[in-house]
Motif scaffolding. Structure first.
Motif, PDB file in Angstrom:
ATOM      1  N   ILE A  16       0.810  -1.219   0.000  1.00  0.00           N
ATOM      2  CA  ILE A  16       0.000   0.000   0.000  1.00  0.00           C
ATOM      3  C   ILE A  16       0.843   1.269   0.000  1.00  0.00           C
ATOM      4  O   ILE A  16       0.563   2.216  -0.752  1.00  0.00           O
ATOM      5  N   ILE A  17       1.875   1.327   0.840  1.00  0.00           N
ATOM      6  CA  ILE A  17       2.580   2.596   1.058  1.00  0.00           C
ATOM      7  C   ILE A  17       3.258   3.127  -0.206  1.00  0.00           C
ATOM      8  O   ILE A  17       3.101   4.310  -0.539  1.00  0.00           O
ATOM      9  N   PRO A  18       4.023   2.313  -0.976  1.00  0.00           N
ATOM     10  CA  PRO A  18       4.622   2.870  -2.207  1.00  0.00           C
ATOM     11  C   PRO A  18       3.578   3.377  -3.197  1.00  0.00           C
ATOM     12  O   PRO A  18       3.767   4.431  -3.826  1.00  0.00           O
ATOM     13  N   ALA A  19       2.473   2.646  -3.351  1.00  0.00           N
ATOM     14  CA  ALA A  19       1.419   3.093  -4.274  1.00  0.00           C
ATOM     15  C   ALA A  19       0.793   4.391  -3.793  1.00  0.00           C
ATOM     16  O   ALA A  19       0.525   5.307  -4.585  1.00  0.00           O
ATOM     17  N   ALA A  20       0.553   4.494  -2.485  1.00  0.00           N
ATOM     18  CA  ALA A  20      -0.031   5.719  -1.933  1.00  0.00           C
ATOM     19  C   ALA A  20       0.924   6.898  -2.059  1.00  0.00           C
ATOM     20  O   ALA A  20       0.502   8.033  -2.311  1.00  0.00           O
ATOM     21  N   ALA A  21       2.223   6.644  -1.913  1.00  0.00           N
ATOM     22  CA  ALA A  21       3.213   7.715  -2.060  1.00  0.00           C
ATOM     23  C   ALA A  21       3.309   8.203  -3.502  1.00  0.00           C
ATOM     24  O   ALA A  21       3.548   9.389  -3.753  1.00  0.00           O
ATOM     25  N   ALA A  22       3.102   7.294  -4.450  1.00  0.00           N
ATOM     26  CA  ALA A  22       3.215   7.661  -5.869  1.00  0.00           C
ATOM     27  C   ALA A  22       1.976   8.366  -6.390  1.00  0.00           C
ATOM     28  O   ALA A  22       2.054   9.135  -7.358  1.00  0.00           O
ATOM     29  N   ARG A  23       0.832   8.136  -5.791  1.00  0.00           N
ATOM     30  CA  ARG A  23      -0.444   8.586  -6.349  1.00  0.00           C
ATOM     31  C   ARG A  23      -0.543  10.089  -6.613  1.00  0.00           C
ATOM     32  O   ARG A  23      -1.043  10.499  -7.673  1.00  0.00           O
ATOM     33  N   PRO A  24      -0.079  10.975  -5.713  1.00  0.00           N
ATOM     34  CA  PRO A  24      -0.268  12.416  -5.957  1.00  0.00           C
ATOM     35  C   PRO A  24       0.496  12.969  -7.164  1.00  0.00           C
ATOM     36  O   PRO A  24       0.179  14.057  -7.644  1.00  0.00           O
ATOM     37  N   PHE A  25       1.493  12.230  -7.671  1.00  0.00           N
ATOM     38  CA  PHE A  25       2.369  12.781  -8.708  1.00  0.00           C
ATOM     39  C   PHE A  25       2.119  12.195 -10.096  1.00  0.00           C
ATOM     40  O   PHE A  25       2.856  12.507 -11.030  1.00  0.00           O
ATOM     41  N   CYS A  26       1.106  11.367 -10.229  1.00  0.00           N
ATOM     42  CA  CYS A  26       0.916  10.648 -11.486  1.00  0.00           C
ATOM     43  C   CYS A  26      -0.430  10.981 -12.118  1.00  0.00           C
ATOM     44  O   CYS A  26      -1.451  11.057 -11.429  1.00  0.00           O
ATOM     45  N   VAL A  44       9.855  -0.880   6.002  1.00  0.00           N
ATOM     46  CA  VAL A  44       8.527  -0.260   6.051  1.00  0.00           C
ATOM     47  C   VAL A  44       8.610   1.153   6.624  1.00  0.00           C
ATOM     48  O   VAL A  44       7.901   2.054   6.173  1.00  0.00           O
ATOM     49  N   CYS A  45       9.484   1.371   7.605  1.00  0.00           N
ATOM     50  CA  CYS A  45       9.663   2.717   8.170  1.00  0.00           C
ATOM     51  C   CYS A  45      10.146   3.693   7.099  1.00  0.00           C
ATOM     52  O   CYS A  45       9.660   4.831   7.019  1.00  0.00           O
ATOM     53  N   LEU A  46      11.098   3.263   6.281  1.00  0.00           N
ATOM     54  CA  LEU A  46      11.591   4.135   5.215  1.00  0.00           C
ATOM     55  C   LEU A  46      10.494   4.416   4.192  1.00  0.00           C
ATOM     56  O   LEU A  46      10.358   5.548   3.713  1.00  0.00           O
ATOM     57  N   ALA A  47       9.692   3.404   3.875  1.00  0.00           N
ATOM     58  CA  ALA A  47       8.563   3.614   2.962  1.00  0.00           C
ATOM     59  C   ALA A  47       7.582   4.629   3.549  1.00  0.00           C
ATOM     60  O   ALA A  47       7.062   5.496   2.833  1.00  0.00           O
ATOM     61  N   ALA A  48       7.337   4.540   4.864  1.00  0.00           N
ATOM     62  CA  ALA A  48       6.434   5.490   5.517  1.00  0.00           C
ATOM     63  C   ALA A  48       6.997   6.908   5.477  1.00  0.00           C
ATOM     64  O   ALA A  48       6.259   7.882   5.266  1.00  0.00           O
ATOM     65  N   VAL A  49       8.314   7.042   5.650  1.00  0.00           N
ATOM     66  CA  VAL A  49       8.953   8.362   5.569  1.00  0.00           C
ATOM     67  C   VAL A  49       8.798   8.932   4.157  1.00  0.00           C
ATOM     68  O   VAL A  49       8.485  10.122   3.981  1.00  0.00           O
TER      69      VAL A  49
END
Length: 275
Positions: free
Chosen positions: A197-207, A244-249
């Motif tokens: 979930i986290i990488p996809a959620a992090a990418a969503r605002p820029f695509c 996972v912590c780095l992904a959250a950051v």
């Protein structure tokens, strides 16, 4: 090169990030986060059964995860709210798995490795299984990409186009089970959903397109696994949770940048309107 355990760990993390990226995007688009969590929790039951039957842990996790995902898909919409059903199935599978592990007398089980991952212990045969799983998931996603997008956008539109939404749901279910099976060694059963979930959620605002979101999610996932591996080596911390912590950051940073862009865009839009 594969004799170096850090190289094997980096390759395993990169492979899991590559497989999780397209599937994680569909999990975010379809709001299936809890569905992924339920399937991941079933992994512990798969580990216990495979050790009990002296079979491959990968095969046991894959079969049980697939059964769990299929069962949830079949029971959904039959008298129970989806979140209630997923809650019952997720925690029941995890509890039964932990109890089953306690009955394995004479078998040494590192439960923490299965709960939180042990990427540094990835062996060459584990790497081969991860590679097969990644190829299977990427192949399935590429084969059904257009149909999956249509079914995600609108089920009625999919039916009108000759696409069966339930069949596409089954494709996602199979892919999710494969990702859970290959990711247990990397981040563990409790953290697999986070890597989806986290990488996809992090990418969503820029695509602006689904394909761009998948590519950026893969980049974020790969950066999280390789960077988390390096950080765990430097600070002597558990590798799976560090990833996972780095992904959250990275997610927090992406949210902050997206918010900043929106705030900067508002004055520009207001000045254009005044002209």
């Amino acid at each position: 090169m594969l004799d170096d355990f850090l190289v094997r760990a980096a390759l395993a993390g990169f492979g899991v990030a590559l497989a999780a990226a397209p599937l994680g995007c569909f999990v975010v688009w379809r709001r299936m986060a809890y569905f992924g969590d339920a399937t991941a929790h079933a992994a512990i039951l798969g580990v216990a059964l495979s050790l009990l039957l002296s079979t491959s842990v990968f095969a046991g996790v894959l079969v049980v995860s697939l059964l769990m995902a299929t069962l949830v898909s079949l029971l959904s919409g039959r008298g129970y709210a989806m979140d209630t059903l997923l809650g019952v199935m997720a925690h029941s599978a995890l509890a039964f798995g932990l109890v089953a592990v306690s009955f394995l007398s004479g078998v040494r089980v590192d439960l923490m490795a299965y709960l939180f991952g042990d990427i540094l212990a990835v062996a060459p045969q584990d790497l081969a299984l991860i590679a097969v799983g990644v190829l299977l998931v990427v192949g399935l996603m590429g084969w059904r990409w257009s149909a999956l997008l249509t079914a995600t956008l609108d089920a009625d539109l999919a039916r009108a186009s000759g696409i069966d939404p339930k069949r596409e749901q089954l494709v996602l279910t199979l892919s999710l089970a494969v990702v859970v099976a290959v990711a247990v060694k990397v981040v563990g059963a409790l953290l697999i959903a986070a890597l989806l979930i986290i990488p996809a959620a992090a990418a969503r605002p820029f695509c602006r397109t689904p394909e761009a979101m998948v590519l950026l999610a893969a980049v974020v996932g790969a950066a999280s696994t390789t960077g988390g591996l390096q950080a765990a080596y430097w600070f002597d911390t558990p590798t799976g949770p560090t990833i996972v912590c780095l992904a959250a950051v990275l997610f927090v940073l992406s949210s902050f940048v997206a918010l900043l862009k929106r705030k900067l865009a508002r004055p520009a839009a207001s000045s254009d309107a005044l002209r």
